[in-house]
Design an enzyme around this catalytic site. Structure first.
Site, PDB file in Angstrom:
ATOM      1  N   SER A 148       3.124  -4.348  -5.601  1.00 10.58           N
ATOM      2  CA  SER A 148       3.478  -3.000  -6.018  1.00 10.58           C
ATOM      3  C   SER A 148       2.263  -2.078  -5.998  1.00 10.58           C
ATOM      4  O   SER A 148       1.670  -1.847  -4.966  1.00 10.58           O
ATOM      5  CB  SER A 148       4.141  -3.034  -7.394  1.00 10.58           C
ATOM      6  OG  SER A 148       4.682  -1.783  -7.732  1.00 10.58           O
ATOM      7  N   ASP A 299       4.937   4.757  -4.814  1.00  6.77           N
ATOM      8  CA  ASP A 299       3.867   3.770  -4.875  1.00  6.77           C
ATOM      9  C   ASP A 299       3.969   2.906  -3.610  1.00  6.77           C
ATOM     10  O   ASP A 299       4.871   3.108  -2.788  1.00  6.77           O
ATOM     11  CB  ASP A 299       3.951   2.963  -6.168  1.00  6.77           C
ATOM     12  CG  ASP A 299       5.181   2.087  -6.252  1.00  6.77           C
ATOM     13  OD1 ASP A 299       6.179   2.399  -5.561  1.00  6.77           O
ATOM     14  OD2 ASP A 299       5.174   1.099  -7.008  1.00  6.77           O
ATOM     15  N   ASP A 301       5.037  -0.033  -2.631  1.00  9.08           N
ATOM     16  CA  ASP A 301       6.274  -0.715  -2.216  1.00  9.08           C
ATOM     17  C   ASP A 301       7.498   0.174  -2.430  1.00  9.08           C
ATOM     18  O   ASP A 301       8.630  -0.277  -2.268  1.00  9.08           O
ATOM     19  CB  ASP A 301       6.435  -2.062  -2.912  1.00  9.08           C
ATOM     20  CG  ASP A 301       6.712  -1.948  -4.406  1.00  9.08           C
ATOM     21  OD1 ASP A 301       6.171  -1.016  -5.033  1.00  9.08           O
ATOM     22  OD2 ASP A 301       7.442  -2.789  -4.947  1.00  9.08           O
ATOM     23  N   ASP A 303       9.106   1.504  -4.904  1.00 11.43           N
ATOM     24  CA  ASP A 303      10.140   1.361  -5.930  1.00 11.43           C
ATOM     25  C   ASP A 303       9.917   2.339  -7.086  1.00 11.43           C
ATOM     26  O   ASP A 303      10.693   2.359  -8.040  1.00 11.43           O
ATOM     27  CB  ASP A 303      10.258  -0.077  -6.436  1.00 11.43           C
ATOM     28  CG  ASP A 303       9.023  -0.582  -7.161  1.00 11.43           C
ATOM     29  OD1 ASP A 303       7.981   0.103  -7.143  1.00 11.43           O
ATOM     30  OD2 ASP A 303       9.091  -1.682  -7.743  1.00 11.43           O
TER      31      ASP A 303
END
Length: 544
Positions: A148, A299, A301, A303
């Site tokens: 992440s 961000d 990734d 999500d």
């Protein structure tokens, strides 16, 4: 000394990765006991966040041995819980970090050989696309290889479960059961001897296309024209987001070109987290150059969503996650009310308590959970859920996890809706304050090199709970280790409806202190928050 060398050698013989083998060989040859202890003094623990840690050799790092053990352990868990004659399957995604593809391929090969039909994402895609695929393909489980918004030195392994879990992230006791199976593999098998198969398949492009269609369907208001900026924070969000916008007929954003292609070194930011100071500097510069109305950011990734806006004086500021969450709750809740829909607005207990007032005003239910979408995503009849750390679930009928792509679609739909009514975003913000009051949120985040320092701080608070904070009386103190939640969270309710929460991060070496204040005006709420924050800062600094 001999034991750690032997442990390193046992790890070395099963390591299929040339880079980490060379790392261990060098440390063994140099007899670098401190460095070896740092790599083998324990094991990177598999918990409700899956695995997340530094890319390095040894049981304390993310590497191909550890990932192989995790994949084999997860396979054993899935096989053990399968119903008779049930055909198991797993979907696997990955982001642009170092080794993400290799870890995903290792997982697919090991799962396929274990008798579990494995499907690998055909390219780097956001975590929400993988979470969607778990449900859409009725998979038994899903794995997303990502850390992440962690530093570039990290990677991670996020697990979803299908069947009765319906594509949600793992929760207790499954995390413990999976960890036990991983430990069994580590104790009894060598990774280089695990059966592997290259017969796994690719997730069909039609699954990705369906995700794009579902996200594009969130645009319900008339399409308006405006200039805005987007940054992917060196992550994997751009391709999917642009496809969603094109499908909906939306104008494309102006891109922060230096940050919109995947790059696991994250060269332009100190931390690839839109919450961190300075992370949006390039986006703000781009927005100023083109006179944009606002900025949206994912961000790495994709999500999470961050939003930055320009005030009347031309100054840029990032909206707090609670602000965006409350605005979404109000917007989505109003739409549900207009359609005579019932349901629940949900958030984590560290997120703004004002969501309950929004829900009650709109005739909806409200529910708080422990931190994380592994809990929020499981709320029955959820209409919208959020956590203050920039996580939003705006279409819970599609997935059970936060989604930064669909959250951007929801925010743009809000802007379209306001423009169709002749309103500005500033007027919408004032409308919210007039209706629900002026609330302000902030966070004191302490990043530590010594994890024990966090526990020392929490121990000191438990030994002598605050009676006042910033000269404001504490009216209620809750230690959630002593409640049914059984979680390491301390809550202080202060006079006037102010709140302070202390909680260790589950994914980073941080102590997070959440501040929520209110007042008759936003400036008064901010002033009160600053007083409380200063008091807590002095307390934290007093404990080494």
């Amino acid at each position: 000394m001999t034991d750690i060398i032997q442990l390193a050698n046992r790890w070395l013989v099963q390591d299929p990765d040339a880079e980490t083998r060379e790392e261990l060989q060098r440390l063994i040859a140099q007899n670098d006991i401190n460095a070896l202890n740092a790599r083998f003094n324990g094991r990177l623990q598999f918990g409700t966040a899956g695995l997340r840690g530094r890319l390095q050799a040894g049981s304390m790092g993310m590497n191909r041995v550890l990932v192989g053990q995790a994949a084999a352990g997860l396979a054993r868990f899935l096989l053990a819980r399968a119903k008779p004659k049930q055909k198991l399957s797993i979907v696997i995604g990955y982001d642009g970090r170092k080794n993400s593809l290799r870890f995903a391929q290792d997982t697919a090969e090991i799962m396929q050989a274990a008798g579990i039909d494995a499907y690998l994402m055909p390219s780097m895609r956001p975590t929400p696309v993988l979470a969607f695929a778990v449900r859409h393909m009725h998979a038994s489980a899903g794995v997303m290889v990502t850390a992440s918004h962690n530093p570039p030195e990290d990677n991670g392994y996020k697990v979803y479960l299908g069947d009765e879990d319906d594509g949600a992230q793992i929760v207790a006791p499954d995390d413990k059961l999976i960890a036990e199976q991983i430990q069994w593999v580590a104790d009894n098998q060598k990774v280089n001897e695990l059966p592997r198969s290259l017969d796994y398949k690719m997730i069909p492009q039609t699954v990705i296309d369906t995700y794009i269609d579902r996200s594009a369907s969130l645009f319900t208001a008339p399409i308006a024209n405006y200039k805005y900026v987007y940054t992917a924070m060196h992550g994997v969000g751009k391709e999917t987001l642009l496809a969603v916008l094109a499908k909906a007929g939306m104008p494309a954003p102006v891109l922060v070109e230096a940050q919109c292609e995947p790059d696991g070194t994250f060269p332009t930011v100190a931390f690839p987290n839109p919450e961190e100071k300075g992370a949006l500097d390039l986006a703000i510069a781009r927005a100023q150059a083109i006179d944009a109305e606002f900025i949206v950011a994912n961000d790495p990734d994709a999500d999470r969503l961050a939003v930055a806006i320009k005030d009347a004086d031309g100054n840029w500021s990032t909206l707090h996650g609670n602000q965006v969450g409350l605005y979404f709750g109000y917007f989505i809740g109003k739409n549900a009310q207009a359609e005579n829909k019932t349901g629940t607005l949900g958030c984590s207990l560290v997120s703004s308590p004002l969501l309950s007032k929004v829900a009650n005003t709109l005739g909806l239910q409200h529910q708080e959970t422990l931190t994380g979408f592994k809990y929020i995503g499981r709320i029955p009849n959820l209409i919208f859920g959020f956590e203050e750390a920039l996580g939003y679930l705006v279409n819970p009928e599609v997935a059970h996890d936060k989604d930064g792509i669909s959250a951007i679609a929801c925010f743009l739909n809000l802007i379209n809706s306001l423009k169709s009514e002749g309103k500005t975003f500033a007027e919408f913000q004032q409308e919210f304050i007039d209706k629900f009051g002026a609330a302000y949120s902030d966070q004191l985040s302490l990043r530590v090199a010594d994890l024990d320092r966090i526990q020392r701080i929490l121990k000191a608070v438990r030994a002598a709970p605050f009676q006042t904070i910033g000269d404001i009386k504490v009216e209620q103190y809750i230690d959630h280790l002593q409640t049914e939640k059984q979680n390491n969270i301390l809550v202080f309710h202060l006079a006037g409806g102010q709140r302070v929460i202390l909680r260790p991060s589950g994914t980073e070496p941080k102590l997070k202190i959440y501040l929520d204040t209110n007042g008759t005006t936003l400036n008064k709420a901010k002033t009160l928050c600053a007083i409380i924050k200063t008091s807590l800062q002095q307390f934290v600094e007093s404990i080494d």
